[in-house]
Design a protein around this motif. Structure first.
Motif, short mmCIF file in Angstrom:
data_model
loop_
_atom_site.label_atom_id
_atom_site.label_comp_id
_atom_site.label_asym_id
_atom_site.label_seq_id
_atom_site.Cartn_x
_atom_site.Cartn_y
_atom_site.Cartn_z
N ALA A 108 125.57 -68.20 89.57
CA ALA A 108 126.41 -68.84 90.69
C ALA A 108 126.58 -70.48 90.29
O ALA A 108 125.46 -71.02 89.95
CB ALA A 108 125.45 -68.87 92.03
N SER A 110 128.75 -74.22 91.26
CA SER A 110 129.24 -74.87 92.45
C SER A 110 130.60 -75.03 92.63
O SER A 110 131.23 -75.58 93.63
CB SER A 110 128.48 -76.11 92.55
N TYR A 131 131.50 -68.20 92.43
CA TYR A 131 131.33 -69.58 92.72
C TYR A 131 130.91 -69.54 94.09
O TYR A 131 131.30 -68.70 95.14
CB TYR A 131 132.74 -70.29 92.69
N LYS A 132 129.85 -70.58 94.44
CA LYS A 132 129.45 -70.65 95.82
C LYS A 132 129.40 -72.22 96.28
O LYS A 132 129.36 -73.14 95.47
CB LYS A 132 128.08 -70.03 96.05
N PHE A 134 127.44 -75.33 97.03
CA PHE A 134 126.18 -75.78 96.27
C PHE A 134 125.00 -75.49 97.01
O PHE A 134 123.95 -75.43 96.65
CB PHE A 134 126.27 -77.29 95.74
N ASP A 136 124.48 -73.05 99.11
CA ASP A 136 123.89 -71.64 98.98
C ASP A 136 123.65 -71.10 97.89
O ASP A 136 123.21 -70.06 97.50
CB ASP A 136 125.21 -70.98 99.28
N ILE A 137 123.49 -71.99 96.69
CA ILE A 137 123.06 -71.41 95.23
C ILE A 137 121.73 -70.99 95.24
O ILE A 137 121.29 -69.80 94.69
CB ILE A 137 123.60 -72.31 94.23
N GLU A 138 120.79 -71.89 95.58
CA GLU A 138 119.33 -71.61 95.40
C GLU A 138 119.06 -70.22 96.30
O GLU A 138 118.35 -69.27 95.68
CB GLU A 138 118.69 -72.67 96.29
N GLY A 149 121.40 -69.59 88.78
CA GLY A 149 122.45 -70.54 89.56
C GLY A 149 122.19 -72.12 88.86
O GLY A 149 121.10 -72.28 88.61
#
Length: 295
Positions: A108, A110, A131-132, A134, A136-138, A149
């Motif tokens: 993932a 950002s 792509y997410k 930023f 929501d990446i963790e 990610g």
């Protein structure tokens, strides 16, 4: 009075560098008088949203990733101030502890036009990218939605203890470019803004960063008290020491050369349009000292 929209990300360094204006600490010129000609409105959106809107020429002034600038160079000039570089640090590629990544691991990022995505794509050509936002990446890594990610902004300091760093993007950058600062993000202004206004806006923003740095403790306390940042005071202090400091005030020669190196590498990898020298895309330096006369 002329109105201009300034867009920035909600991460702590962007807010820190802008809010000296928001709090009324910045005057238009060296006369010290309040501005009679400019009114700024600000909006905070995640960095990839800002990149995408810059591609559509939406905002007068916008924070951007350096990775998007070659795509918007005809519509936007790059400002010399409110810049973020890594010096031995930067975004982090993280995974669950003990996991081993395959060459085609799912990751993932950002945003398509972020600088970290550009460097990642060059280093890991076989990875499967989604792509997410930023923020929501963790969680995507923790939940097993992705194998890894790339964390940016404050997340590089606060990520969950179940995660570990697979690779520092700083190390990837050094492998590509040598020991030179890692260009991450800056500010751009629409070329449709009249030159005199653009010069004055750049000067105002530069002064905002200078004043913010000079009064770092007071401004940071005000941001915490007003719940304008997502971290506690100790984390904020650490984060600002990385990305909002004396190196954020105005582009220097080392930083300009680093941006050129980023674009050379990106173009060679067929991921960026060609840019010969970033200096050609700044507001003309010979007009730097022009000021409006006070009414």
């Amino acid at each position: 009075m002329k109105n201009f929209m300034i867009a920035h990300s909600p991460d702590a360094d962007d807010i820190f560098m802008y809010y000296a204006i928001k709090f009324g600490w910045i005057t238009e010129s060296l006369t010290g008088k309040p501005s009679k000609k400019y009114k700024f409105q600000n909006i905070a959106e995640d960095i990839e949203t800002l990149n995408q809107k810059a591609l559509k020429n939406i905002y007068d002034v916008s924070a951007i990733s350096f990775g998007v600038y070659p795509f918007i160079k005809d519509e936007y000039a790059l400002l010399r101030t409110a810049i973020s570089f890594g010096y031995g640090y930067g975004p982090k590629l993280v995974k669950l502890k003990g996991e081993k990544l395959k060459p085609n691991f799912k990751v993932a990022l950002s945003g398509e036009y972020t600088t970290n995505a550009l460097i990642f794509k060059i280093a890991y050509p076989k990875a499967r990218i989604i792509y997410k936002n930023f923020l929501d990446i963790e969680k995507a890594v923790l939940d097993g939605e992705v194998d890894a990610g790339v964390l940016i902004h404050e997340s590089i300091l606060t990520f969950n203890e179940r995660l570990e760093v697979e690779k520092e993007l700083w190390d990837l950058w050094v492998d590509m470019a040598g020991e030179t600062p890692l260009p991450l993000g800056g500010m751009a202004i629409r070329r449709s803004v009249p030159l005199i206004d653009a010069i004055n806006i750049e000067n105002i923003l530069t002064r905002a960063v200078e004043v913010a740095n000079r009064h770092k403790n007071l401004l940071a306390k005000m941001l915490i008290e007003r719940n304008l940042v997502r971290v506690d005071d100790k984390t904020l202090d650490k984060y600002l020491s990385l990305y909002a400091n004396d190196k954020s005030v105005e582009l220097d020669e080392e930083q300009l050369n680093a941006i050129n190196k980023l674009y050379e590498i990106g173009h060679k990898a067929k991921l960026l349009p060609k840019i010969k020298d970033i200096r050609e895309y700044l507001i003309p330096k010979e007009y730097k000292n022009i000021r409006f006369e006070e009414e």
